[in-house]
Design a protein around this motif. Structure first.
Motif, PDB file in Angstrom:
ATOM      1  N   LEU A 255      -0.670   3.524 -12.928  1.00 13.89           N
ATOM      2  CA  LEU A 255      -0.957   3.179 -11.551  1.00 13.89           C
ATOM      3  C   LEU A 255      -1.911   1.771 -11.378  1.00 13.89           C
ATOM      4  O   LEU A 255      -1.678   0.912 -10.426  1.00 13.89           O
ATOM      5  CB  LEU A 255      -1.694   4.216 -10.909  1.00 13.89           C
ATOM      6  N   ASP A 256      -2.553   1.650 -12.609  1.00 16.46           N
ATOM      7  CA  ASP A 256      -3.684   0.433 -12.429  1.00 16.46           C
ATOM      8  C   ASP A 256      -2.681  -0.867 -12.753  1.00 16.46           C
ATOM      9  O   ASP A 256      -2.840  -1.965 -12.090  1.00 16.46           O
ATOM     10  CB  ASP A 256      -4.494   0.672 -13.769  1.00 16.46           C
TER      11      ASP A 256
ATOM     12  N   LYS B  75       1.783   6.798  -6.570  1.00 15.97           N
ATOM     13  CA  LYS B  75       0.533   7.907  -6.891  1.00 15.97           C
ATOM     14  C   LYS B  75       0.733   9.153  -6.641  1.00 15.97           C
ATOM     15  O   LYS B  75       0.724  10.026  -7.322  1.00 15.97           O
ATOM     16  CB  LYS B  75      -0.589   7.120  -6.153  1.00 15.97           C
TER      17      LYS B  75
ATOM     18  N   LEU C 264      -1.120  -1.385  -9.637  1.00 20.60           N
ATOM     19  CA  LEU C 264      -2.007  -1.981  -8.505  1.00 20.60           C
ATOM     20  C   LEU C 264      -2.226  -3.376  -8.795  1.00 20.60           C
ATOM     21  O   LEU C 264      -2.378  -4.270  -7.948  1.00 20.60           O
ATOM     22  CB  LEU C 264      -3.093  -1.203  -8.469  1.00 20.60           C
ATOM     23  N   ASP C 265      -2.275  -3.920 -10.136  1.00 15.00           N
ATOM     24  CA  ASP C 265      -2.955  -5.114 -10.538  1.00 15.00           C
ATOM     25  C   ASP C 265      -1.451  -6.197 -10.266  1.00 15.00           C
ATOM     26  O   ASP C 265      -1.820  -7.283  -9.628  1.00 15.00           O
ATOM     27  CB  ASP C 265      -2.911  -5.243 -12.123  1.00 15.00           C
TER      28      ASP C 265
ATOM     29  N   SER D  24       0.825  -0.942  -0.027  1.00 17.62           N
ATOM     30  CA  SER D  24       0.119   0.154  -0.088  1.00 17.62           C
ATOM     31  C   SER D  24       0.977   1.300  -0.002  1.00 17.62           C
ATOM     32  O   SER D  24       0.563   2.247  -0.718  1.00 17.62           O
ATOM     33  CB  SER D  24      -0.970  -0.164   1.153  1.00 17.62           C
TER      34      SER D  24
ATOM     35  N   LEU E 228       0.831  -5.660  -7.907  1.00 17.78           N
ATOM     36  CA  LEU E 228       0.727  -5.836  -6.318  1.00 17.78           C
ATOM     37  C   LEU E 228      -0.220  -6.894  -5.912  1.00 17.78           C
ATOM     38  O   LEU E 228      -0.137  -7.760  -4.977  1.00 17.78           O
ATOM     39  CB  LEU E 228       0.675  -4.643  -5.802  1.00 17.78           C
ATOM     40  N   MET E 229      -1.499  -6.887  -6.564  1.00 15.68           N
ATOM     41  CA  MET E 229      -2.460  -7.789  -5.988  1.00 15.68           C
ATOM     42  C   MET E 229      -2.441  -8.962  -6.605  1.00 15.68           C
ATOM     43  O   MET E 229      -2.805 -10.049  -5.789  1.00 15.68           O
ATOM     44  CB  MET E 229      -3.885  -7.101  -6.946  1.00 15.68           C
TER      45      MET E 229
ATOM     46  N   TYR F 146       2.410   1.672  -3.515  1.00 21.42           N
ATOM     47  CA  TYR F 146       1.425   2.222  -4.388  1.00 21.42           C
ATOM     48  C   TYR F 146       1.036   3.683  -4.261  1.00 21.42           C
ATOM     49  O   TYR F 146       1.033   4.510  -4.997  1.00 21.42           O
ATOM     50  CB  TYR F 146       0.056   1.453  -4.389  1.00 21.42           C
TER      51      TYR F 146
END
Length: 464
Positions: free
Chosen positions: A158-159, A34, A162-163, A27, A165-166, A30
Protein backbone atom coordinates in the motif's frame (compact mmCIF):
# COMPACT_ATOMS: atom_id res chain seq x y z
CA UNK A 1 2.32 40.56 -10.37
CA UNK A 2 2.15 39.94 -14.10
CA UNK A 3 -1.18 38.49 -15.22
CA UNK A 4 -1.19 35.12 -16.98
CA UNK A 5 -1.86 35.08 -20.69
CA UNK A 6 -5.22 33.86 -21.97
CA UNK A 7 -3.58 30.67 -23.26
CA UNK A 8 -1.97 29.94 -19.87
CA UNK A 9 -5.22 30.70 -18.04
CA UNK A 10 -7.04 28.17 -20.21
CA UNK A 11 -4.32 25.59 -19.55
CA UNK A 12 -4.33 26.36 -15.80
CA UNK A 13 -8.12 26.07 -15.54
CA UNK A 14 -7.96 22.80 -17.45
CA UNK A 15 -5.23 21.48 -15.16
CA UNK A 16 -7.15 22.43 -12.00
CA UNK A 17 -10.21 20.55 -13.21
CA UNK A 18 -8.22 17.60 -14.54
CA UNK A 19 -6.02 17.54 -11.43
CA UNK A 20 -9.06 17.23 -9.17
CA UNK A 21 -10.39 14.42 -11.37
CA UNK A 22 -7.04 12.57 -11.36
CA UNK A 23 -6.81 13.03 -7.59
CA UNK A 24 -10.26 11.48 -7.16
CA UNK A 25 -9.32 8.56 -9.44
CA UNK A 26 -5.99 7.97 -7.68
CA UNK A 27 -7.68 8.15 -4.27
CA UNK A 28 -10.32 5.69 -5.43
CA UNK A 29 -7.62 3.30 -6.71
CA UNK A 30 -5.69 3.49 -3.44
CA UNK A 31 -8.71 2.95 -1.19
CA UNK A 32 -10.09 0.14 -3.36
CA UNK A 33 -6.75 -1.69 -3.19
CA UNK A 34 -6.53 -1.06 0.56
CA UNK A 35 -10.08 -2.28 1.07
CA UNK A 36 -9.37 -5.40 -1.02
CA UNK A 37 -6.22 -6.19 0.98
CA UNK A 38 -7.96 -5.71 4.32
CA UNK A 39 -11.00 -7.74 3.23
CA UNK A 40 -8.68 -10.60 2.26
CA UNK A 41 -6.85 -10.44 5.61
CA UNK A 42 -10.11 -10.15 7.57
CA UNK A 43 -11.48 -13.14 5.72
CA UNK A 44 -8.41 -15.20 6.61
CA UNK A 45 -8.63 -14.11 10.25
CA UNK A 46 -12.26 -15.17 10.46
CA UNK A 47 -11.38 -18.54 8.94
CA UNK A 48 -8.58 -18.97 11.50
CA UNK A 49 -10.96 -18.10 14.33
CA UNK A 50 -13.48 -20.72 13.19
CA UNK A 51 -10.80 -23.37 12.74
CA UNK A 52 -9.30 -22.80 16.19
CA UNK A 53 -12.63 -22.72 17.94
CA UNK A 54 -13.38 -26.17 16.47
CA UNK A 55 -10.11 -27.59 17.79
CA UNK A 56 -10.88 -26.91 21.48
CA UNK A 57 -11.93 -30.13 23.26
CA UNK A 58 -12.05 -31.83 26.72
CA UNK A 59 -10.01 -35.00 27.39
CA UNK A 60 -9.96 -36.74 30.81
CA UNK A 61 -11.58 -33.71 32.39
CA UNK A 62 -8.95 -31.33 30.99
CA UNK A 63 -9.41 -28.67 28.32
CA UNK A 64 -7.15 -29.34 25.32
CA UNK A 65 -6.58 -26.27 23.23
CA UNK A 66 -4.28 -27.79 20.59
CA UNK A 67 -1.83 -30.62 20.30
CA UNK A 68 1.84 -29.80 20.10
CA UNK A 69 2.07 -31.81 16.88
CA UNK A 70 -0.64 -29.73 15.38
CA UNK A 71 1.27 -26.54 16.29
CA UNK A 72 4.31 -27.90 14.52
CA UNK A 73 2.34 -28.88 11.44
CA UNK A 74 0.83 -25.44 11.06
CA UNK A 75 2.44 -22.63 9.17
CA UNK A 76 2.71 -20.44 12.30
CA UNK A 77 6.27 -21.33 12.92
CA UNK A 78 7.43 -20.87 9.32
CA UNK A 79 8.27 -17.84 7.22
CA UNK A 80 5.11 -16.69 5.45
CA UNK A 81 3.97 -13.59 3.56
CA UNK A 82 1.34 -12.92 6.19
CA UNK A 83 2.19 -15.06 9.26
CA UNK A 84 -0.68 -15.87 11.62
CA UNK A 85 -0.18 -15.47 15.39
CA UNK A 86 -2.40 -17.39 17.84
CA UNK A 87 -2.66 -16.95 21.60
CA UNK A 88 -4.97 -18.49 24.23
CA UNK A 89 -5.75 -16.65 27.50
CA UNK A 90 -7.54 -17.74 30.62
CA UNK A 91 -10.23 -15.72 32.32
CA UNK A 92 -7.58 -13.64 34.08
CA UNK A 93 -5.98 -12.73 30.73
CA UNK A 94 -2.94 -14.88 31.45
CA UNK A 95 -1.38 -16.77 28.56
CA UNK A 96 -2.30 -20.48 28.45
CA UNK A 97 -0.86 -21.27 25.04
CA UNK A 98 0.53 -19.43 22.03
CA UNK A 99 1.84 -20.23 18.58
CA UNK A 100 5.59 -20.92 18.30
CA UNK A 101 6.13 -17.99 15.91
CA UNK A 102 5.38 -15.58 18.76
CA UNK A 103 8.50 -16.85 20.56
CA UNK A 104 9.09 -14.51 23.51
CA UNK A 105 6.45 -12.00 22.43
CA UNK A 106 2.79 -11.93 23.25
CA UNK A 107 -0.37 -10.46 21.85
CA UNK A 108 -1.99 -7.73 23.95
CA UNK A 109 -5.64 -8.11 24.92
CA UNK A 110 -7.46 -4.82 24.30
CA UNK A 111 -10.22 -4.28 26.83
CA UNK A 112 -11.77 -1.44 24.81
CA UNK A 113 -12.37 -3.61 21.74
CA UNK A 114 -15.51 -5.63 21.23
CA UNK A 115 -15.42 -9.38 20.72
CA UNK A 116 -15.04 -10.41 17.05
CA UNK A 117 -14.03 -6.82 16.18
CA UNK A 118 -11.18 -6.53 13.68
CA UNK A 119 -8.66 -3.78 14.39
CA UNK A 120 -5.08 -2.71 13.71
CA UNK A 121 -2.40 -2.76 16.40
CA UNK A 122 1.36 -3.37 16.64
CA UNK A 123 3.70 -6.20 17.53
CA UNK A 124 7.40 -5.36 17.93
CA UNK A 125 6.77 -2.11 16.14
CA UNK A 126 5.18 -3.86 13.15
CA UNK A 127 1.55 -3.44 12.15
CA UNK A 128 -0.74 -6.42 12.67
CA UNK A 129 -4.44 -7.07 12.17
CA UNK A 130 -6.00 -8.59 15.30
CA UNK A 131 -9.24 -10.17 16.49
CA UNK A 132 -10.13 -11.44 20.00
CA UNK A 133 -13.03 -13.71 20.93
CA UNK A 134 -14.21 -15.49 24.10
CA UNK A 135 -13.79 -19.26 24.51
CA UNK A 136 -16.73 -21.38 25.68
CA UNK A 137 -16.98 -25.04 26.54
CA UNK A 138 -20.50 -26.33 27.06
CA UNK A 139 -21.75 -22.74 27.42
CA UNK A 140 -19.10 -22.07 30.05
CA UNK A 141 -16.61 -19.29 29.42
CA UNK A 142 -13.10 -20.60 29.94
CA UNK A 143 -10.91 -17.87 28.46
CA UNK A 144 -10.07 -15.91 25.32
CA UNK A 145 -8.61 -16.58 21.90
CA UNK A 146 -6.53 -13.89 20.12
CA UNK A 147 -5.52 -14.29 16.50
CA UNK A 148 -3.46 -11.74 14.57
CA UNK A 149 -1.97 -11.52 11.09
CA UNK A 150 1.01 -9.44 10.04
CA UNK A 151 0.33 -6.37 7.90
CA UNK A 152 3.97 -5.63 7.12
CA UNK A 153 3.95 -6.84 3.53
CA UNK A 154 0.48 -5.49 2.85
CA UNK A 155 1.53 -2.12 4.29
CA UNK A 156 4.58 -2.13 2.04
CA UNK A 157 2.39 -2.79 -0.98
CA UNK A 158 0.00 0.00 0.00
CA UNK A 159 2.86 2.40 0.81
CA UNK A 160 4.53 1.64 -2.54
CA UNK A 161 1.22 2.19 -4.33
CA UNK A 162 0.72 5.50 -2.48
CA UNK A 163 4.27 6.65 -3.29
CA UNK A 164 3.79 5.71 -6.95
CA UNK A 165 0.53 7.65 -7.16
CA UNK A 166 2.02 10.68 -5.36
CA UNK A 167 4.99 10.75 -7.75
CA UNK A 168 2.85 10.16 -10.83
CA UNK A 169 0.32 12.85 -9.86
CA UNK A 170 2.51 15.99 -10.36
CA UNK A 171 4.23 14.37 -13.36
CA UNK A 172 0.87 13.78 -15.05
CA UNK A 173 -0.22 17.35 -14.24
CA UNK A 174 3.02 18.68 -15.69
CA UNK A 175 2.51 16.77 -18.95
CA UNK A 176 -1.18 17.73 -19.14
CA UNK A 177 -0.36 21.41 -18.58
CA UNK A 178 1.93 21.60 -21.60
CA UNK A 179 -0.49 19.55 -23.71
CA UNK A 180 -3.35 21.84 -22.69
CA UNK A 181 -1.22 24.91 -23.34
CA UNK A 182 -0.30 23.60 -26.80
CA UNK A 183 -3.89 22.83 -27.82
CA UNK A 184 -5.17 26.04 -26.21
CA UNK A 185 -2.66 27.97 -28.32
CA UNK A 186 -3.96 26.28 -31.46
CA UNK A 187 -7.57 26.85 -30.43
CA UNK A 188 -7.17 30.59 -29.79
CA UNK A 189 -5.15 31.25 -32.96
CA UNK A 190 -8.18 33.07 -34.46
CA UNK A 191 -8.07 35.41 -31.44
CA UNK A 192 -4.45 36.24 -32.22
CA UNK A 193 -5.51 36.85 -35.83
CA UNK A 194 -8.18 39.23 -34.54
CA UNK A 195 -5.56 41.09 -32.46
CA UNK A 196 -3.11 41.38 -35.37
CA UNK A 197 -5.88 42.45 -37.75
CA UNK A 198 -7.19 45.02 -35.28
CA UNK A 199 -3.71 46.51 -34.94
CA UNK A 200 -3.42 46.77 -38.73
CA UNK A 201 -6.74 48.60 -39.10
CA UNK A 202 -6.71 52.40 -39.10
CA UNK A 203 -9.19 55.01 -40.26
CA UNK A 204 -7.29 55.13 -43.56
CA UNK A 205 -7.02 51.35 -43.91
CA UNK A 206 -10.31 49.58 -43.35
CA UNK A 207 -10.01 46.91 -46.04
CA UNK A 208 -8.27 44.32 -43.86
CA UNK A 209 -10.46 41.47 -42.65
CA UNK A 210 -9.97 38.64 -40.17
CA UNK A 211 -9.36 35.24 -41.82
CA UNK A 212 -12.21 32.90 -40.92
CA UNK A 213 -11.28 29.65 -39.06
CA UNK A 214 -11.89 26.38 -40.90
CA UNK A 215 -14.02 25.00 -38.08
CA UNK A 216 -17.43 26.65 -37.77
CA UNK A 217 -17.32 27.09 -34.01
CA UNK A 218 -17.79 30.09 -31.70
CA UNK A 219 -14.52 31.67 -32.90
CA UNK A 220 -15.77 31.40 -36.48
CA UNK A 221 -18.95 33.24 -35.48
CA UNK A 222 -16.88 35.84 -33.57
CA UNK A 223 -14.56 36.43 -36.54
CA UNK A 224 -17.48 36.69 -38.95
CA UNK A 225 -19.31 39.09 -36.62
CA UNK A 226 -16.24 41.32 -36.32
CA UNK A 227 -15.80 41.30 -40.11
CA UNK A 228 -19.43 42.35 -40.51
CA UNK A 229 -18.84 45.08 -37.94
CA UNK A 230 -15.79 46.26 -39.89
CA UNK A 231 -17.90 46.31 -43.05
CA UNK A 232 -20.49 48.49 -41.34
CA UNK A 233 -17.80 50.78 -39.91
CA UNK A 234 -16.16 51.11 -43.31
CA UNK A 235 -19.51 51.92 -44.93
CA UNK A 236 -20.31 54.45 -42.19
CA UNK A 237 -16.93 56.16 -42.53
CA UNK A 238 -17.23 56.25 -46.32
CA UNK A 239 -20.71 57.75 -46.00
CA UNK A 240 -19.38 60.25 -43.47
CA UNK A 241 -16.53 61.24 -45.80
CA UNK A 242 -18.93 61.59 -48.71
CA UNK A 243 -21.43 63.51 -46.60
CA UNK A 244 -18.73 65.86 -45.26
CA UNK A 245 -17.45 66.45 -48.77
CA UNK A 246 -20.93 67.07 -50.17
CA UNK A 247 -22.01 69.21 -47.22
CA UNK A 248 -18.91 71.40 -47.43
CA UNK A 249 -19.47 71.79 -51.18
CA UNK A 250 -23.15 72.64 -50.74
CA UNK A 251 -22.35 75.17 -48.02
CA UNK A 252 -19.46 76.65 -49.93
CA UNK A 253 -21.44 77.24 -53.14
CA UNK A 254 -24.01 79.76 -51.80
CA UNK A 255 -21.31 81.46 -49.71
CA UNK A 256 -19.14 81.83 -52.81
CA UNK A 257 -22.09 83.24 -54.75
CA UNK A 258 -22.90 85.74 -51.99
CA UNK A 259 -19.25 86.76 -51.64
CA UNK A 260 -18.82 87.21 -55.41
CA UNK A 261 -22.02 89.23 -55.74
CA UNK A 262 -21.07 91.56 -52.91
CA UNK A 263 -17.53 91.99 -54.25
CA UNK A 264 -18.89 92.99 -57.65
CA UNK A 265 -21.39 95.28 -55.98
CA UNK A 266 -18.76 97.32 -54.12
CA UNK A 267 -16.35 97.79 -56.99
CA UNK A 268 -18.08 100.96 -58.14
CA UNK A 269 -21.12 103.08 -57.36
CA UNK A 270 -24.38 101.69 -58.77
CA UNK A 271 -28.02 102.61 -59.13
CA UNK A 272 -30.24 101.92 -56.13
CA UNK A 273 -32.30 99.52 -58.21
CA UNK A 274 -29.20 97.48 -59.02
CA UNK A 275 -28.24 97.47 -55.32
CA UNK A 276 -31.74 96.26 -54.49
CA UNK A 277 -31.57 93.46 -57.08
CA UNK A 278 -28.17 92.20 -55.89
CA UNK A 279 -29.12 92.38 -52.21
CA UNK A 280 -32.39 90.54 -52.93
CA UNK A 281 -30.38 87.91 -54.79
CA UNK A 282 -28.04 87.56 -51.80
CA UNK A 283 -31.00 87.29 -49.42
CA UNK A 284 -32.38 84.44 -51.54
CA UNK A 285 -29.02 82.68 -51.34
CA UNK A 286 -28.93 83.21 -47.55
CA UNK A 287 -32.43 81.69 -47.35
CA UNK A 288 -31.18 78.75 -49.37
CA UNK A 289 -28.16 78.46 -47.08
CA UNK A 290 -30.36 78.68 -44.00
CA UNK A 291 -32.61 75.93 -45.36
CA UNK A 292 -29.57 73.76 -46.06
CA UNK A 293 -28.22 74.26 -42.51
CA UNK A 294 -31.65 73.44 -41.03
CA UNK A 295 -31.81 70.21 -43.00
CA UNK A 296 -28.24 69.27 -42.11
CA UNK A 297 -28.99 69.80 -38.41
CA UNK A 298 -32.22 67.83 -38.75
CA UNK A 299 -30.42 64.98 -40.47
CA UNK A 300 -27.66 64.95 -37.83
CA UNK A 301 -30.28 64.90 -35.09
CA UNK A 302 -31.97 61.76 -36.40
CA UNK A 303 -28.90 60.00 -37.75
CA UNK A 304 -28.71 58.10 -34.47
CA UNK A 305 -31.17 55.19 -34.43
CA UNK A 306 -31.53 55.62 -30.66
CA UNK A 307 -33.18 59.03 -31.10
CA UNK A 308 -36.16 59.20 -28.77
CA UNK A 309 -39.51 59.04 -30.52
CA UNK A 310 -42.38 60.77 -28.72
CA UNK A 311 -45.46 58.98 -29.97
CA UNK A 312 -48.98 60.31 -29.54
CA UNK A 313 -52.36 60.21 -31.29
CA UNK A 314 -52.24 62.30 -34.49
CA UNK A 315 -55.25 63.49 -36.45
CA UNK A 316 -53.75 62.93 -39.90
CA UNK A 317 -56.30 65.08 -41.79
CA UNK A 318 -55.38 68.12 -39.68
CA UNK A 319 -51.64 67.40 -40.07
CA UNK A 320 -51.94 67.52 -43.87
CA UNK A 321 -53.93 70.79 -43.70
CA UNK A 322 -51.28 72.33 -41.43
CA UNK A 323 -48.55 71.48 -43.96
CA UNK A 324 -50.65 72.97 -46.79
CA UNK A 325 -50.96 76.21 -44.80
CA UNK A 326 -47.16 76.32 -44.34
CA UNK A 327 -46.75 76.05 -48.14
CA UNK A 328 -49.67 78.36 -48.99
CA UNK A 329 -47.44 81.18 -50.33
CA UNK A 330 -45.56 78.87 -52.69
CA UNK A 331 -48.78 77.19 -53.82
CA UNK A 332 -50.44 80.51 -54.57
CA UNK A 333 -47.34 81.92 -56.28
CA UNK A 334 -47.38 79.03 -58.79
CA UNK A 335 -51.15 78.96 -59.02
CA UNK A 336 -51.27 75.26 -58.16
CA UNK A 337 -54.61 73.60 -57.49
CA UNK A 338 -54.36 71.52 -54.29
CA UNK A 339 -56.94 68.74 -53.92
CA UNK A 340 -57.31 66.88 -50.64
CA UNK A 341 -59.57 63.82 -50.63
CA UNK A 342 -60.24 62.44 -47.15
CA UNK A 343 -63.57 60.60 -47.01
CA UNK A 344 -63.38 60.22 -43.23
CA UNK A 345 -61.27 61.13 -40.21
CA UNK A 346 -58.00 59.23 -39.92
CA UNK A 347 -55.92 58.80 -36.78
CA UNK A 348 -52.43 57.39 -36.40
CA UNK A 349 -50.10 56.84 -33.42
CA UNK A 350 -46.69 58.36 -34.12
CA UNK A 351 -44.34 61.30 -33.50
CA UNK A 352 -46.09 64.54 -34.50
CA UNK A 353 -42.93 66.51 -35.26
CA UNK A 354 -41.49 63.77 -37.45
CA UNK A 355 -44.74 63.13 -39.32
CA UNK A 356 -45.14 66.88 -40.02
CA UNK A 357 -41.52 67.01 -41.23
CA UNK A 358 -42.12 64.03 -43.57
CA UNK A 359 -45.30 65.53 -45.03
CA UNK A 360 -43.69 68.96 -45.29
CA UNK A 361 -40.73 67.64 -47.32
CA UNK A 362 -42.92 65.58 -49.65
CA UNK A 363 -45.54 68.29 -50.29
CA UNK A 364 -42.84 70.98 -50.61
CA UNK A 365 -41.09 68.87 -53.27
CA UNK A 366 -44.40 68.34 -55.08
CA UNK A 367 -45.01 72.10 -55.17
CA UNK A 368 -41.41 72.92 -56.12
CA UNK A 369 -41.22 70.49 -59.06
CA UNK A 370 -44.80 70.90 -60.32
CA UNK A 371 -45.51 72.97 -63.39
CA UNK A 372 -47.32 76.30 -62.91
CA UNK A 373 -51.13 76.09 -63.09
CA UNK A 374 -51.00 72.34 -62.54
CA UNK A 375 -52.71 70.16 -59.94
CA UNK A 376 -51.48 68.26 -56.88
CA UNK A 377 -53.73 65.60 -55.42
CA UNK A 378 -53.49 64.33 -51.82
CA UNK A 379 -55.52 61.23 -51.05
CA UNK A 380 -56.13 59.68 -47.62
CA UNK A 381 -57.61 56.19 -47.61
CA UNK A 382 -57.81 53.03 -45.54
CA UNK A 383 -56.25 49.81 -46.77
CA UNK A 384 -56.39 46.75 -44.50
CA UNK A 385 -54.95 47.96 -41.15
CA UNK A 386 -53.03 50.87 -42.71
CA UNK A 387 -53.80 54.50 -43.53
CA UNK A 388 -52.47 55.32 -47.01
CA UNK A 389 -51.43 58.87 -47.83
CA UNK A 390 -50.76 59.46 -51.55
CA UNK A 391 -49.29 62.71 -52.91
CA UNK A 392 -49.45 62.95 -56.74
CA UNK A 393 -48.20 65.84 -58.89
CA UNK A 394 -47.90 66.60 -62.63
CA UNK A 395 -44.39 67.96 -62.45
CA UNK A 396 -41.11 67.34 -64.26
CA UNK A 397 -40.79 63.78 -62.93
CA UNK A 398 -37.75 61.67 -62.12
CA UNK A 399 -35.81 59.42 -64.48
CA UNK A 400 -36.12 55.70 -63.67
CA UNK A 401 -32.33 55.38 -63.36
CA UNK A 402 -32.38 58.00 -60.58
CA UNK A 403 -35.24 56.60 -58.49
CA UNK A 404 -32.89 54.78 -56.11
CA UNK A 405 -30.26 57.52 -56.03
CA UNK A 406 -32.65 60.28 -55.02
CA UNK A 407 -32.71 58.82 -51.50
CA UNK A 408 -28.98 59.53 -51.16
CA UNK A 409 -27.93 62.83 -49.54
CA UNK A 410 -27.27 65.79 -51.89
CA UNK A 411 -28.37 63.89 -54.98
CA UNK A 412 -30.65 65.86 -57.34
CA UNK A 413 -32.01 64.24 -60.48
CA UNK A 414 -31.30 66.28 -63.64
CA UNK A 415 -30.16 69.20 -61.48
CA UNK A 416 -28.28 70.90 -64.31
CA UNK A 417 -31.37 70.83 -66.54
CA UNK A 418 -33.38 72.70 -63.90
CA UNK A 419 -30.89 75.11 -62.35
CA UNK A 420 -33.69 77.56 -61.64
CA UNK A 421 -35.18 75.15 -59.09
CA UNK A 422 -33.28 75.57 -55.85
CA UNK A 423 -32.73 72.52 -53.65
CA UNK A 424 -30.29 70.78 -51.33
CA UNK A 425 -30.86 67.14 -52.26
CA UNK A 426 -31.52 66.30 -48.60
CA UNK A 427 -35.31 66.30 -48.43
CA UNK A 428 -36.03 62.75 -49.59
CA UNK A 429 -33.00 61.40 -47.72
CA UNK A 430 -34.42 62.86 -44.49
CA UNK A 431 -37.86 61.45 -45.35
CA UNK A 432 -36.35 57.99 -45.83
CA UNK A 433 -34.49 58.16 -42.52
CA UNK A 434 -37.58 59.28 -40.62
CA UNK A 435 -39.94 56.76 -42.21
CA UNK A 436 -37.49 53.98 -41.33
CA UNK A 437 -37.33 55.29 -37.76
CA UNK A 438 -41.14 55.33 -37.47
CA UNK A 439 -41.66 52.09 -39.43
CA UNK A 440 -43.68 53.87 -42.12
CA UNK A 441 -43.77 52.33 -45.58
CA UNK A 442 -42.34 54.82 -48.11
CA UNK A 443 -42.54 54.41 -51.90
CA UNK A 444 -41.89 56.68 -54.91
CA UNK A 445 -43.17 56.22 -58.48
CA UNK A 446 -42.28 58.72 -61.19
CA UNK A 447 -42.01 59.28 -64.92
CA UNK A 448 -40.25 62.07 -66.79
CA UNK A 449 -42.56 64.98 -67.79
CA UNK A 450 -45.61 63.16 -66.37
CA UNK A 451 -45.21 63.57 -62.63
CA UNK A 452 -44.39 61.85 -59.38
CA UNK A 453 -46.46 59.90 -56.86
CA UNK A 454 -45.30 59.38 -53.28
CA UNK A 455 -47.00 56.77 -51.08
CA UNK A 456 -46.88 56.67 -47.27
CA UNK A 457 -48.46 53.77 -45.35
CA UNK A 458 -49.15 54.59 -41.68
CA UNK A 459 -50.29 52.01 -39.15
CA UNK A 460 -53.85 52.90 -38.15
CA UNK A 461 -54.48 53.88 -34.53
CA UNK A 462 -57.02 51.60 -32.87
CA UNK A 463 -59.22 53.73 -30.60
CA UNK A 464 -60.30 50.67 -28.64
Amino acid sequence: MKALSFKNRIALNYIVGTGLLVLVVFSAIYFIVKLTVYNHIDENLNIEIQDHLKEIRIENGHVILMDAEEWEEREHNSVDVNPVFVQFLDLNKKIIEKSPNLKNEKLVFHENKDHFQLFDTKLLGNKIRQIQVPLHIESKKIGYLIIAMSLSDSSKVLDNLLDTLMIAFPFILFILFFLARFYAGRSIKPINDIIHTSKAITKDSLKTRIPLPKTRDELFVLSKTINNLLNRIEDAIEREKQFTSDASHELRTPLTVIKGTLEVLIRKPRESKEYEEKITYCINEVDHLNSLVDQLLLMARFENEKQNVNKEIIYLNAAVLDVLKLNADKINARNINMMLEAPEEFYIYSDTYLVITILRNIISNAVKYSKADSEIKILLARENQNIICTVSDHGIGIAKKDLNSILNPFFRSESLSHAEIKGTGLGLFIVKRMTDLLHIKFKIESEINKGTTVLLAFEEYNKE
